[in-house]
Design an enzyme around this catalytic site. Structure first.
Site, PDB file in Angstrom:
ATOM      1  N   ARG A 227     -19.247 -18.738  -5.332  1.00  0.00           N
ATOM      2  CA  ARG A 227     -20.073 -17.557  -5.097  1.00  0.00           C
ATOM      3  C   ARG A 227     -19.258 -16.320  -5.458  1.00  0.00           C
ATOM      4  O   ARG A 227     -18.071 -16.243  -5.157  1.00  0.00           O
ATOM      5  CB  ARG A 227     -20.489 -17.483  -3.619  1.00  0.00           C
ATOM      6  CG  ARG A 227     -21.545 -16.403  -3.363  1.00  0.00           C
ATOM      7  CD  ARG A 227     -21.913 -16.333  -1.888  1.00  0.00           C
ATOM      8  NE  ARG A 227     -20.879 -15.680  -1.104  1.00  0.00           N
ATOM      9  CZ  ARG A 227     -20.947 -15.494   0.225  1.00  0.00           C
ATOM     10  NH1 ARG A 227     -21.989 -15.959   0.896  1.00  0.00           N
ATOM     11  NH2 ARG A 227     -19.979 -14.889   0.869  1.00  0.00           N
TER      12      ARG A 227
ATOM     13  N   HIS B 109     -21.737   3.753 -13.599  1.00  0.00           N
ATOM     14  CA  HIS B 109     -21.949   3.778 -12.150  1.00  0.00           C
ATOM     15  C   HIS B 109     -21.613   2.443 -11.489  1.00  0.00           C
ATOM     16  O   HIS B 109     -22.421   1.871 -10.752  1.00  0.00           O
ATOM     17  CB  HIS B 109     -23.381   4.204 -11.813  1.00  0.00           C
ATOM     18  CG  HIS B 109     -23.681   5.630 -12.177  1.00  0.00           C
ATOM     19  ND1 HIS B 109     -22.908   6.686 -11.758  1.00  0.00           N
ATOM     20  CD2 HIS B 109     -24.669   6.167 -12.940  1.00  0.00           C
ATOM     21  CE1 HIS B 109     -23.393   7.814 -12.239  1.00  0.00           C
ATOM     22  NE2 HIS B 109     -24.469   7.524 -12.962  1.00  0.00           N
TER      23      HIS B 109
ATOM     24  N   ASP C  31     -38.919 -18.764  -5.331  1.00  0.00           N
ATOM     25  CA  ASP C  31     -39.574 -17.656  -6.034  1.00  0.00           C
ATOM     26  C   ASP C  31     -38.589 -16.877  -6.910  1.00  0.00           C
ATOM     27  O   ASP C  31     -38.956 -16.334  -7.951  1.00  0.00           O
ATOM     28  CB  ASP C  31     -40.291 -16.721  -5.049  1.00  0.00           C
ATOM     29  CG  ASP C  31     -39.367 -16.157  -3.977  1.00  0.00           C
ATOM     30  OD1 ASP C  31     -38.177 -16.539  -3.936  1.00  0.00           O
ATOM     31  OD2 ASP C  31     -39.851 -15.346  -3.152  1.00  0.00           O
TER      32      ASP C  31
ATOM     33  N   THR D   5      28.826   9.035  -1.444  1.00  0.00           N
ATOM     34  CA  THR D   5      29.211   7.667  -1.100  1.00  0.00           C
ATOM     35  C   THR D   5      29.373   6.827  -2.353  1.00  0.00           C
ATOM     36  O   THR D   5      28.756   7.100  -3.385  1.00  0.00           O
ATOM     37  CB  THR D   5      28.121   6.996  -0.238  1.00  0.00           C
ATOM     38  OG1 THR D   5      26.900   6.936  -1.002  1.00  0.00           O
ATOM     39  CG2 THR D   5      27.867   7.744   1.043  1.00  0.00           C
TER      40      THR D   5
ATOM     41  N   LYS E  54      13.526  14.767  10.458  1.00  0.00           N
ATOM     42  CA  LYS E  54      13.268  15.177  11.839  1.00  0.00           C
ATOM     43  C   LYS E  54      13.874  16.552  12.107  1.00  0.00           C
ATOM     44  O   LYS E  54      13.252  17.398  12.776  1.00  0.00           O
ATOM     45  CB  LYS E  54      13.871  14.160  12.811  1.00  0.00           C
ATOM     46  CG  LYS E  54      13.765  14.578  14.275  1.00  0.00           C
ATOM     47  CD  LYS E  54      14.341  13.534  15.215  1.00  0.00           C
ATOM     48  CE  LYS E  54      14.247  14.010  16.666  1.00  0.00           C
ATOM     49  NZ  LYS E  54      14.738  12.976  17.626  1.00  0.00           N
TER      50      LYS E  54
ATOM     51  N   GLY F 235     -22.873   8.197 -21.663  1.00  0.00           N
ATOM     52  CA  GLY F 235     -21.919   8.682 -20.678  1.00  0.00           C
ATOM     53  C   GLY F 235     -21.198   7.573 -19.940  1.00  0.00           C
ATOM     54  O   GLY F 235     -20.840   7.717 -18.767  1.00  0.00           O
TER      55      GLY F 235
ATOM     56  N   VAL G 263      27.536  -1.062   5.352  1.00  0.00           N
ATOM     57  CA  VAL G 263      27.808  -0.041   6.361  1.00  0.00           C
ATOM     58  C   VAL G 263      28.706   1.023   5.757  1.00  0.00           C
ATOM     59  O   VAL G 263      29.855   0.743   5.401  1.00  0.00           O
ATOM     60  CB  VAL G 263      28.492  -0.646   7.615  1.00  0.00           C
ATOM     61  CG1 VAL G 263      28.736   0.449   8.652  1.00  0.00           C
ATOM     62  CG2 VAL G 263      27.642  -1.757   8.206  1.00  0.00           C
TER      63      VAL G 263
ATOM     64  N   THR H 114      27.305   4.926   5.943  1.00  0.00           N
ATOM     65  CA  THR H 114      26.885   6.235   6.460  1.00  0.00           C
ATOM     66  C   THR H 114      26.424   6.181   7.920  1.00  0.00           C
ATOM     67  O   THR H 114      26.097   7.222   8.499  1.00  0.00           O
ATOM     68  CB  THR H 114      25.726   6.797   5.614  1.00  0.00           C
ATOM     69  OG1 THR H 114      24.630   5.878   5.646  1.00  0.00           O
ATOM     70  CG2 THR H 114      26.169   7.017   4.174  1.00  0.00           C
TER      71      THR H 114
ATOM     72  N   ILE I  60      19.185   0.296   4.527  1.00  0.00           N
ATOM     73  CA  ILE I  60      19.285   0.598   5.955  1.00  0.00           C
ATOM     74  C   ILE I  60      19.779   2.026   6.171  1.00  0.00           C
ATOM     75  O   ILE I  60      19.129   2.840   6.813  1.00  0.00           O
ATOM     76  CB  ILE I  60      20.222  -0.392   6.666  1.00  0.00           C
ATOM     77  CG1 ILE I  60      19.732  -1.832   6.471  1.00  0.00           C
ATOM     78  CG2 ILE I  60      20.318  -0.046   8.159  1.00  0.00           C
ATOM     79  CD1 ILE I  60      18.341  -2.094   6.988  1.00  0.00           C
TER      80      ILE I  60
ATOM     81  N   ARG J 228     -32.779 -11.106  -4.210  1.00  0.00           N
ATOM     82  CA  ARG J 228     -32.434 -11.690  -5.496  1.00  0.00           C
ATOM     83  C   ARG J 228     -33.621 -11.676  -6.462  1.00  0.00           C
ATOM     84  O   ARG J 228     -33.460 -11.497  -7.670  1.00  0.00           O
ATOM     85  CB  ARG J 228     -31.927 -13.122  -5.271  1.00  0.00           C
ATOM     86  CG  ARG J 228     -31.223 -13.740  -6.461  1.00  0.00           C
ATOM     87  CD  ARG J 228     -30.303 -14.849  -5.991  1.00  0.00           C
ATOM     88  NE  ARG J 228     -29.351 -14.332  -5.016  1.00  0.00           N
ATOM     89  CZ  ARG J 228     -28.236 -13.670  -5.336  1.00  0.00           C
ATOM     90  NH1 ARG J 228     -27.953 -13.449  -6.608  1.00  0.00           N
ATOM     91  NH2 ARG J 228     -27.435 -13.227  -4.409  1.00  0.00           N
TER      92      ARG J 228
END
Length: 527
Positions: A523, A288, A481, A45, A148, A317, A76, A78, A137, A450
């Site tokens: 926060r 980690h 505390d 095409t 398919k 490490g 348009v 195919t 498209i 905490r």
């Protein structure tokens, strides 16, 4: 080469007619030439056909087959029974063969299509009309039809697969086995799914941050040895987001990178990005999923040594991230310890040569530093679904700090408080960070209360002078505390979001101990 013993000759479909329609013309002429040499007839095409013709190859245009011109600026071309019938026909079913003969349809054995670059256009910030015109498209329709009908038709959507297709054609005497056609079909449906996901997400973002349907897709960047543990499988997928980090990094050397390496390197690099490299050098050492040392400095070497002093035991490490380029001076320091990964925007040639001597040390160069202000989404899987949230892109520099105690912070305390709060944003909750002179002294991460995070952090640095340090908390102190534990560690200034029903109780305790406290109003939970 002989056929695999488990593949019957009837499973192999010869490739006689090939339809090629591609936006990305990488290796187009080489692939087309190789197909013709193997006896294939080419159909194409628009621009693809013109490119093939210029190379001297013969090609039949789609318009010649459909007897209908390309219209509406190529929208348009195919979408026609002569094309889709050729892709979807069952070649050994008499009813299909009768209809093919009646309408003059010849089957297409191989479809080669890649799509308009919708994802790239979105990332580029193009205007709405440009984005919409890059919604393909015809391409997805053909891909889905061929996929398919993979029992009869093979489909290729990625130029990187061209060489493999040619190898298979040679191995199976000009044909492709069913198992391979099915593999290609699976890749094709994955490609159209990802493409539609990108379109869906773009439209959704125009109207709402939390759309009714949310799709997440990515293209495999690497198949990893295993996941967090050896019995778990894992892969690294790229979403196409334009953000500097592990997804843009070139792995210059070292052992094959692991799932945990990628996860920790991302954590580390996102953390150092909080510090503008034009203002300061910054280094984060992560182990980690949590930082064990972070610091600013005049140079990356100075920042690294300050960060390493925070917790040299945990740094064994670890992942080391820089917000500036890796130079020779810092490379000399890093190789004295066992480090898994270095991630940086770039590296000097001298640093690269030195790092090459450490054959197992992975060096990742990202090409830039991520923007901490940029929006984006974070995804986490849960049973039967996944959680999506916007990226935590609140930056403290844009926030007016509120001093809530009698004593005002000094300028040096303000600088350290800002530094510590940038770090605590990237520590697993509950989190407490002790810092001094723009370097972490100790970090308490991931505790259920905490007060335990505060105590753990102070216990880890019992050999370090804590006098005059500051503390940052990722969320408010629910009880006094927790603050008392911080005060006992020797801090003189605290930064926290505020917002607890017991704020006054906590402020009173701070005043009674002559420390200064500021509220950020932000926060930074990180789970």
């Amino acid at each position: 080469m002989s056929l695999d013993s488990h593949i019957e000759a009837s499973d192999i479909r010869k490739v006689h007619r090939v339809l090629i329609s591609v936006f990305n013309k990488k290796n187009l002429i080489e692939f087309s030439t190789s197909l013709v040499k193997r006896g294939a007839v080419l159909i194409s095409t628009g621009g693809t056909a013109r490119s093939i013709m210029k190379s001297g190859l013969q090609v039949e245009t789609v318009s010649e087959i459909t007897r209908f011109p390309e219209i509406m600026e190529g929208r348009v071309k195919t979408l026609h029974p002569a094309i889709h019938g050729a892709l979807l026909a069952k070649r050994d079913d008499p009813k299909y063969l009768k209809e093919m003969n009646k309408h003059g349809i010849q089957g297409i054995d191989l479809l080669v299509v890649n799509l308009y670059p919708f994802e790239e256009i979105c990332i580029s910030g193009a205007d709405m009309n440009n984005v919409i015109e890059n919604i393909d498209i015809g391409g997805p329709a053909m891909i889905r039809a061929a996929a398919k009908n993979h029992a009869y038709t093979a489909v290729v959507t990625d130029p990187d697969d061209y060489e493999d297709v040619l190898v298979k054609l040679d191995a199976y005497e000009g044909g492709l086995p069913f198992s391979y056609r099915r593999e290609l079909a699976a890749r094709a449906f994955a490609r159209t799914a990802a493409y539609d996901a990108a379109i869906c997400n773009w439209f959704s973002a125009l109207d709402t941050a939390v759309p009714l349907f949310r799709t997440v897709s990515g293209k495999r960047n690497a198949a990893l040895r295993y996941g967090e543990n050896p019995h778990q499988t894992a892969g690294f997928y790229l979403t196409g987001e334009k953000r500097y980090g592990v997804g843009t990094a070139s792995v210059l050397q070292g052992k094959k990178i692991s799932y945990n390496n990628i996860s920790d390197a991302d954590t580390a690099f996102e953390l150092v990005a909080e510090f503008n490299p034009k203002r300061t050098a910054a280094v984060a050492i992560v182990k980690h999923a949590n930082p064990c040392g972070v610091a600013e400095g005049e140079t990356v070497k100075e920042a690294y040594l300050k960060a390493l002093a925070s917790d040299p035991v945990s740094a064994f490490g670890s992942i080391v991230a820089l917000n500036r380029d890796l130079d020779l001076e810092l490379a000399r320091e890093i190789i004295q310890n066992f480090v898994e990964v270095i991630i940086a925007p770039s590296a000097t040639s001298e640093a690269r040569v030195l790092i090459e001597k450490k054959r197992n040390l992975r060096l990742l160069l990202t090409g830039g530093v991520p923007d901490p202000y940029a929006s984006g989404i974070m995804v986490r899987s849960v049973a039967s679904g996944f959680l999506v949230q916007s990226r935590d892109n609140r930056v403290l520099e844009d926030t007016a700090l509120k001093v809530v105690t009698k004593r005002q912070p000094t300028l040096s305390e303000i600088e350290d408080l800002k530094f510590a709060f940038c770090v605590v944003k990237h520590v697993k909750s509950n989190a407490i960070v002790y810092a001094k002179n723009k370097a972490t002294l100790s970090i308490g991460a991931g505790q259920m209360s905490r007060i335990d995070s505060a105590r753990l952090a102070s216990q880890k640095c019992n050999e370090v002078s804590m006098g005059g340090c500051v503390a940052a908390s990722d969320a408010f102190f629910p009880f006094s505390d927790g603050l008392l534990s911080v005060i006992e560690a020797g801090v003189t200034a605290v930064i926290q979001p505020g917002g607890s029903v017991r704020d006054e109780e906590v402020i009173t305790l701070a005043d009674a101990n002559d420390i200064t406290m500021v509220f950020s109003g932000i926060r930074h939970f990180k789970h």
